[in-house]
Scaffold this motif. Structure first.
Motif, PDB file in Angstrom:
ATOM      1  N   GLN A   1       0.835  -1.202   0.000  1.00 62.71           N
ATOM      2  CA  GLN A   1       0.000   0.000   0.000  1.00 62.71           C
ATOM      3  C   GLN A   1       0.874   1.259   0.000  1.00 62.71           C
ATOM      4  O   GLN A   1       0.592   2.234  -0.716  1.00 62.71           O
ATOM      5  CB  GLN A   1      -0.917   0.001   1.210  1.00 62.71           C
ATOM      6  N   ALA A   2       1.948   1.239   0.806  1.00 62.50           N
ATOM      7  CA  ALA A   2       2.846   2.393   0.871  1.00 62.50           C
ATOM      8  C   ALA A   2       3.541   2.618  -0.469  1.00 62.50           C
ATOM      9  O   ALA A   2       3.723   3.764  -0.900  1.00 62.50           O
ATOM     10  CB  ALA A   2       3.883   2.189   1.977  1.00 62.50           C
ATOM     11  N   CYS A   3       3.920   1.528  -1.146  1.00 65.97           N
ATOM     12  CA  CYS A   3       4.569   1.646  -2.446  1.00 65.97           C
ATOM     13  C   CYS A   3       3.605   2.169  -3.506  1.00 65.97           C
ATOM     14  O   CYS A   3       3.948   3.057  -4.301  1.00 65.97           O
ATOM     15  CB  CYS A   3       5.133   0.295  -2.877  1.00 65.97           C
ATOM     16  N   GLU A   4       2.400   1.631  -3.516  1.00 66.08           N
ATOM     17  CA  GLU A   4       1.414   2.043  -4.519  1.00 66.08           C
ATOM     18  C   GLU A   4       1.009   3.504  -4.349  1.00 66.08           C
ATOM     19  O   GLU A   4       0.684   4.192  -5.318  1.00 66.08           O
ATOM     20  CB  GLU A   4       0.191   1.134  -4.433  1.00 66.08           C
ATOM     21  N   LYS A   5       1.071   3.998  -3.123  1.00 66.95           N
ATOM     22  CA  LYS A   5       0.792   5.411  -2.853  1.00 66.95           C
ATOM     23  C   LYS A   5       1.758   6.301  -3.619  1.00 66.95           C
ATOM     24  O   LYS A   5       1.408   7.433  -4.006  1.00 66.95           O
ATOM     25  CB  LYS A   5       0.890   5.672  -1.347  1.00 66.95           C
ATOM     26  N   HIS A   6       2.957   5.795  -3.863  1.00 66.38           N
ATOM     27  CA  HIS A   6       3.973   6.563  -4.583  1.00 66.38           C
ATOM     28  C   HIS A   6       4.174   6.041  -6.011  1.00 66.38           C
ATOM     29  O   HIS A   6       5.252   6.201  -6.599  1.00 66.38           O
ATOM     30  CB  HIS A   6       5.290   6.520  -3.803  1.00 66.38           C
ATOM     31  N   MET A   7       3.133   5.377  -6.525  1.00 72.39           N
ATOM     32  CA  MET A   7       3.100   4.937  -7.927  1.00 72.39           C
ATOM     33  C   MET A   7       4.156   3.877  -8.239  1.00 72.39           C
ATOM     34  O   MET A   7       4.605   3.752  -9.376  1.00 72.39           O
ATOM     35  CB  MET A   7       3.259   6.134  -8.878  1.00 72.39           C
ATOM     36  N   LEU A   8       4.550   3.117  -7.249  1.00 70.81           N
ATOM     37  CA  LEU A   8       5.490   2.017  -7.445  1.00 70.81           C
ATOM     38  C   LEU A   8       4.693   0.743  -7.677  1.00 70.81           C
ATOM     39  O   LEU A   8       3.822   0.399  -6.881  1.00 70.81           O
ATOM     40  CB  LEU A   8       6.409   1.870  -6.229  1.00 70.81           C
ATOM     41  N   LYS A   9       5.001   0.045  -8.756  1.00 74.07           N
ATOM     42  CA  LYS A   9       4.200  -1.108  -9.182  1.00 74.07           C
ATOM     43  C   LYS A   9       4.877  -2.419  -8.771  1.00 74.07           C
ATOM     44  O   LYS A   9       6.043  -2.644  -9.058  1.00 74.07           O
ATOM     45  CB  LYS A   9       4.000  -1.059 -10.696  1.00 74.07           C
ATOM     46  N   PHE A  10       4.097  -3.281  -8.110  1.00 78.25           N
ATOM     47  CA  PHE A  10       4.601  -4.582  -7.657  1.00 78.25           C
ATOM     48  C   PHE A  10       5.016  -5.459  -8.843  1.00 78.25           C
ATOM     49  O   PHE A  10       4.307  -5.554  -9.844  1.00 78.25           O
ATOM     50  CB  PHE A  10       3.533  -5.299  -6.837  1.00 78.25           C
ATOM     51  N   GLN A  11       6.172  -6.131  -8.704  1.00 75.41           N
ATOM     52  CA  GLN A  11       6.699  -6.979  -9.766  1.00 75.41           C
ATOM     53  C   GLN A  11       6.911  -8.432  -9.343  1.00 75.41           C
ATOM     54  O   GLN A  11       6.602  -9.348 -10.095  1.00 75.41           O
ATOM     55  CB  GLN A  11       8.050  -6.421 -10.253  1.00 75.41           C
ATOM     56  N   GLU A  12       7.439  -8.642  -8.150  1.00 76.10           N
ATOM     57  CA  GLU A  12       7.851 -10.000  -7.779  1.00 76.10           C
ATOM     58  C   GLU A  12       7.973 -10.142  -6.268  1.00 76.10           C
ATOM     59  O   GLU A  12       8.284  -9.175  -5.565  1.00 76.10           O
ATOM     60  CB  GLU A  12       9.208 -10.315  -8.441  1.00 76.10           C
ATOM     61  N   LYS A  13       7.719 -11.370  -5.784  1.00 74.22           N
ATOM     62  CA  LYS A  13       7.877 -11.674  -4.370  1.00 74.22           C
ATOM     63  C   LYS A  13       8.769 -12.900  -4.201  1.00 74.22           C
ATOM     64  O   LYS A  13       8.607 -13.903  -4.895  1.00 74.22           O
ATOM     65  CB  LYS A  13       6.514 -11.956  -3.728  1.00 74.22           C
ATOM     66  N   LEU A  14       9.720 -12.809  -3.258  1.00 72.24           N
ATOM     67  CA  LEU A  14      10.484 -13.971  -2.817  1.00 72.24           C
ATOM     68  C   LEU A  14      10.112 -14.233  -1.362  1.00 72.24           C
ATOM     69  O   LEU A  14       9.873 -13.301  -0.593  1.00 72.24           O
ATOM     70  CB  LEU A  14      11.995 -13.724  -2.930  1.00 72.24           C
ATOM     71  N   GLU A  15      10.065 -15.493  -0.979  1.00 75.87           N
ATOM     72  CA  GLU A  15       9.680 -15.842   0.386  1.00 75.87           C
ATOM     73  C   GLU A  15      10.619 -16.915   0.919  1.00 75.87           C
ATOM     74  O   GLU A  15      10.980 -17.865   0.214  1.00 75.87           O
ATOM     75  CB  GLU A  15       8.242 -16.351   0.412  1.00 75.87           C
ATOM     76  N   ARG A  16      11.009 -16.743   2.192  1.00 72.12           N
ATOM     77  CA  ARG A  16      11.933 -17.693   2.803  1.00 72.12           C
ATOM     78  C   ARG A  16      11.668 -17.713   4.315  1.00 72.12           C
ATOM     79  O   ARG A  16      11.940 -16.744   5.012  1.00 72.12           O
ATOM     80  CB  ARG A  16      13.380 -17.277   2.501  1.00 72.12           C
ATOM     81  N   ASN A  17      11.109 -18.830   4.789  1.00 72.58           N
ATOM     82  CA  ASN A  17      10.836 -19.003   6.225  1.00 72.58           C
ATOM     83  C   ASN A  17      10.021 -17.851   6.808  1.00 72.58           C
ATOM     84  O   ASN A  17      10.351 -17.296   7.851  1.00 72.58           O
ATOM     85  CB  ASN A  17      12.141 -19.171   7.002  1.00 72.58           C
ATOM     86  N   ASN A  18       8.957 -17.483   6.113  1.00 73.06           N
ATOM     87  CA  ASN A  18       8.009 -16.443   6.520  1.00 73.06           C
ATOM     88  C   ASN A  18       8.543 -15.023   6.340  1.00 73.06           C
ATOM     89  O   ASN A  18       7.822 -14.047   6.516  1.00 73.06           O
ATOM     90  CB  ASN A  18       7.537 -16.618   7.973  1.00 73.06           C
ATOM     91  N   TRP A  19       9.835 -14.871   6.015  1.00 71.48           N
ATOM     92  CA  TRP A  19      10.366 -13.572   5.638  1.00 71.48           C
ATOM     93  C   TRP A  19      10.126 -13.395   4.142  1.00 71.48           C
ATOM     94  O   TRP A  19      10.112 -14.364   3.387  1.00 71.48           O
ATOM     95  CB  TRP A  19      11.866 -13.477   5.922  1.00 71.48           C
ATOM     96  N   VAL A  20       9.960 -12.147   3.696  1.00 63.96           N
ATOM     97  CA  VAL A  20       9.708 -11.899   2.293  1.00 63.96           C
ATOM     98  C   VAL A  20      10.589 -10.778   1.763  1.00 63.96           C
ATOM     99  O   VAL A  20      11.124  -9.968   2.539  1.00 63.96           O
ATOM    100  CB  VAL A  20       8.226 -11.547   2.010  1.00 63.96           C
ATOM    101  N   SER A  21      10.738 -10.748   0.437  1.00 69.03           N
ATOM    102  CA  SER A  21      11.418  -9.664  -0.244  1.00 69.03           C
ATOM    103  C   SER A  21      10.592  -9.319  -1.476  1.00 69.03           C
ATOM    104  O   SER A  21      10.180 -10.218  -2.224  1.00 69.03           O
ATOM    105  CB  SER A  21      12.829 -10.083  -0.639  1.00 69.03           C
ATOM    106  N   LEU A  22      10.341  -8.033  -1.689  1.00 69.30           N
ATOM    107  CA  LEU A  22       9.484  -7.587  -2.773  1.00 69.30           C
ATOM    108  C   LEU A  22      10.245  -6.720  -3.766  1.00 69.30           C
ATOM    109  O   LEU A  22      11.142  -5.959  -3.377  1.00 69.30           O
ATOM    110  CB  LEU A  22       8.293  -6.789  -2.225  1.00 69.30           C
ATOM    111  N   LYS A  23       9.855  -6.812  -5.024  1.00 70.98           N
ATOM    112  CA  LYS A  23      10.435  -6.008  -6.106  1.00 70.98           C
ATOM    113  C   LYS A  23       9.346  -5.102  -6.665  1.00 70.98           C
ATOM    114  O   LYS A  23       8.244  -5.565  -6.985  1.00 70.98           O
ATOM    115  CB  LYS A  23      10.989  -6.929  -7.200  1.00 70.98           C
ATOM    116  N   PHE A  24       9.678  -3.816  -6.812  1.00 71.70           N
ATOM    117  CA  PHE A  24       8.748  -2.843  -7.377  1.00 71.70           C
ATOM    118  C   PHE A  24       9.416  -2.078  -8.515  1.00 71.70           C
ATOM    119  O   PHE A  24      10.638  -1.906  -8.540  1.00 71.70           O
ATOM    120  CB  PHE A  24       8.291  -1.836  -6.310  1.00 71.70           C
ATOM    121  N   LEU A  25       8.583  -1.602  -9.443  1.00 77.77           N
ATOM    122  CA  LEU A  25       9.051  -0.827 -10.589  1.00 77.77           C
ATOM    123  C   LEU A  25       8.464   0.567 -10.509  1.00 77.77           C
ATOM    124  O   LEU A  25       7.264   0.740 -10.269  1.00 77.77           O
ATOM    125  CB  LEU A  25       8.602  -1.497 -11.902  1.00 77.77           C
ATOM    126  N   ASN A  26       9.308   1.569 -10.758  1.00 76.10           N
ATOM    127  CA  ASN A  26       8.827   2.951 -10.747  1.00 76.10           C
ATOM    128  C   ASN A  26       8.172   3.303 -12.087  1.00 76.10           C
ATOM    129  O   ASN A  26       8.683   2.933 -13.131  1.00 76.10           O
ATOM    130  CB  ASN A  26       9.995   3.907 -10.484  1.00 76.10           C
TER     131      ASN A  26
END
Length: 278
Positions: free
Chosen positions: A253-278
C-alpha cells in the motif's frame, strides 16, 4: 595498555527464529554493539561505560507471549572478536552462484565470491532477508546501473552489485560499526565504485538511482518510502526486505501510494522480499 571492559548477556531464546533476529535488532537500538549467535540463542555485548541497569527496559520481545527468553550477564575483559567469529561464522552459497565467506574459508567455485570479515555487523548472508536480496541481485540486470544499498550492514549487497556491473553505488548505514565494517569489506573486495556513507534517509537529498536496495525493517521502510520513491529514476527498481509475509499489504500500500508497481515476491521461512518498478 587500555582494556575495554564489556558486559556480556547470554540469552536463551525459544523458538530460536525469528526470536534471535528480533532480539538482536532491538538490542542494537538499545546500544549493544556486538552479537554472536549460539545454539541456544545469542550472546550480546555492550561496553560497560555505555551500560546501565535499565538497558533492557525497552526490549519489547522480552515481554512477548510468542517467545520464551531468559538471560544471564557478566563482565568480560578483552573480547577477541575475530576468534569469536571464526568459531561461529560459516560460509554460505546462494543459488550455486554467489558465495559469502570469511578470509579464513577456502575459496569455492562460484561466479561471485564475496570475502567479508563481518565483525558484529548485520548482513552476512545467513539471514533470510539478505539471502533473498542476493537472489534479486543475481536475477536482475545491474550493469551500469546507479545503485543505493540502504541499511548496508556489512556492505555485501553493494559489493555484489558492483560485481554485477553496477556503478556508481552508495552504501548507507546509520550505525557507525556497520559504516566502518562496510568500508573495510569494500576495500577487501577491491571495489572501486562504492561510496560508504554514515547516516539515514536524510543523506539522500537530491540523489537519484536506477536501483534501490533496502533491507532494513518494516517501520523504517514505511517511514522512508517517500524518500526512496523520490530518489528512484523512471523505470527504476526498488527491492525491499526485512519484514514478514503478514506485512506485505502494508508495504504494498505504501509503495502504490507513490506509484510504485509490484513486480515479484520472494519468500523464505516467513520472511519476504518484494520487487517494485517505478
Amino acid at each position: 595498555m587500555y582494556n575495554i571492559i564489556y558486559i556480556g548477556y547470554q540469552f536463551k531464546v525459544t523458538p530460536l527464529q525469528p526470536g534471535v533476529e528480533i532480539l538482536i535488532a532491538e538490542l542494537g537500538y538499545a546500544g549493544f554493539e556486538s552479537f554472536v549467535e549460539t545454539e541456544e540463542g545469542v550472546t550480546a555485548y555492550i561496553q560497560k561505560e555505555e551500560w546501565n541497569g535499565d538497558i533492557l527496559n525497552d526490549i519489547q520481545i522480552l515481554n512477548s507471549d510468542e517467545f520464551e527468553i531468559s538471560y544471564t550477564f557478566d563482565d568480560i575483559e578483552q573480547v577477541n572478536w575475530n576468534e569469536e567469529w571464526e568459531k561461529n561464522f560459516s560460509p554460505i552459497v546462494v543459488d550455486d552462484a554467489c558465495s559469502v565467506r570469511a578470509p579464513f574459508h577456502e575459496k569455492p567455485e562460484t561466479t561471485y565470491d564475496i570475502v567479508i570479515e563481518p565483525k558484529m555487523s548485520f548482513g552476512t548472508g545467513h539471514h533470510e532477508t539478505t539471502h533473498m536480496m542476493i537472489q534479486h541481485i543475481l536475477n536482475n540486470d545491474f550493469k551500469d546501473k546507479s545503485v543505493l544499498d540502504m541499511g548496508c550492514g556489512t556492505g555485501v549487497l553493494a559489493i555484489l552489485a558492483e560485481m554485477k556491473g553496477a556503478r556508481p553505488i552508495d552504501a548507507v548505514d546509520f550505525d557507525n560499526w556497520c559504516y566502518v565494517n562496510s568500508i573495510e569489506n569494500v576495500e577487501r573486495n577491491n571495489c572501486e565504485h562504492i561510496t560508504v556513507i554514515e547516516g539515514d534517509a536524510s543523506v539522500l537529498s537530491n540523489k537519484k538511482y536506477d536501483v534501490i536496495i533496502a533491507n532494513i525493517n518494516r517501520n523504517i521502510l514505511l517511514k522512508d518510502m517517500a524518500v526512496y520513491a523520490a530518489c528512484l529514476n523512471k523505470k527504476g527498481l526498488l527491492f525491499l526486505s526485512g519484514f514478514y509475509k503478514e506485512d506485505i499489504p502494508m508495504i504494498q500500500q505504501a509503495c502504490e501510494k507513490h506509484m510504485l508497481k509490484f513486480q515479484e515476491k520472494l519468500e523464505r521461512n516467513n520472511w519476504v522480499s518484494l520487487k517494485f518498478l517505478n
